[in-house]
Design an enzyme around this catalytic site. Sequence first.
Site, short mmCIF file in Angstrom:
data_model
loop_
_atom_site.label_atom_id
_atom_site.label_comp_id
_atom_site.label_asym_id
_atom_site.label_seq_id
_atom_site.Cartn_x
_atom_site.Cartn_y
_atom_site.Cartn_z
N ASP A 150 67.37 21.28 -31.95
CA ASP A 150 66.43 21.67 -32.92
C ASP A 150 65.79 22.89 -32.42
O ASP A 150 65.11 22.75 -31.48
CB ASP A 150 65.61 20.82 -33.72
CG ASP A 150 66.56 19.89 -34.50
OD1 ASP A 150 67.43 20.30 -35.37
OD2 ASP A 150 66.26 18.64 -34.54
N VAL B 152 42.43 23.69 -23.76
CA VAL B 152 43.71 23.38 -23.17
C VAL B 152 44.26 24.48 -22.30
O VAL B 152 44.25 25.71 -22.84
CB VAL B 152 44.94 23.04 -24.35
CG1 VAL B 152 45.34 24.16 -25.04
CG2 VAL B 152 46.28 22.39 -23.47
N GLU B 153 44.76 24.43 -21.09
CA GLU B 153 45.24 25.49 -20.24
C GLU B 153 46.61 25.84 -20.66
O GLU B 153 47.46 24.79 -20.75
CB GLU B 153 45.17 24.83 -18.81
CG GLU B 153 45.25 25.88 -17.65
CD GLU B 153 46.60 26.31 -17.45
OE1 GLU B 153 46.69 27.48 -17.29
OE2 GLU B 153 47.53 25.19 -17.28
N SER B 154 46.72 27.07 -20.96
CA SER B 154 48.18 27.62 -21.39
C SER B 154 49.37 27.16 -20.66
O SER B 154 50.15 26.89 -21.25
CB SER B 154 47.82 29.23 -21.66
OG SER B 154 47.64 29.91 -20.26
N CYS C 62 67.52 16.29 -32.24
CA CYS C 62 67.76 15.46 -33.37
C CYS C 62 67.74 14.11 -32.69
O CYS C 62 68.80 14.02 -32.14
CB CYS C 62 68.94 15.88 -34.17
SG CYS C 62 69.18 15.07 -35.61
#
Length: 170
Positions: A65, A80-82, A58
Site C-alpha cells: 500500500d 522529532v529529528e527528521s 496489507c
Amino acid sequence: MKKKNGRDSKELADFALGESQTNYPETYAPEVLEAFDNKNPGKIAWTTFVCTEFTSLCPKTRQPDFAKIFINYIADKKMVESKSLKLYLFSFRNHGDFHEDCVQTICDDLVKLMKPKYIEVIGEFTPRGGIAIYPYANYAAKDKFFQELYKKRMSEYAPGKYSMELSKLY
C-alpha cells in the site's frame, strides 16, 4: 563568544544524522525515532512533515500500500529529528497493518516521543480496488487552547483539508 551554529556539538552528538552508514530497519522500528530539545517551548509554531513515499503492507493480502503521510504538530519541549522520522516511516515497508492503524500508530509513537502540544497525522493512500482511504488521527495536550484546537480540527476534517498538493512541494 558567538556560536557558529545554533546548537553546540554536545547536543548533536547522539543523533544518527550525519553518520556515514545508514541502517534501514527491515521491520516496524519505533526505537529509531529521536527527539531534540525545542529551543522555543513557550511559542506556538506549526511544524509540518510530508512523506511522499510511505509504504506498508496489507495485513491480509501482503500487497503493498502506498501513501503520502502528512504530520502537522506544535511542539512543546521536544521535536522529532527528521532523519530518524524518515527511517521510522521507512520501517513500515514490511509491516502488515490497515491504513487506519498505520496512521494511528504513527500518531501514538510521536506523542510518546515528543509529548507535543498538538499533533495530527493524515494518510492519503493510493486507491486499491477503486477505494481511496484517507485516515486522520490527532492528539492534544490537556491545555484548554489545544483541546479546543483538537475539537475544531477533528470536526472540520475532510480529505485534503490539512494536507497539500504535491505540486506545491516540487
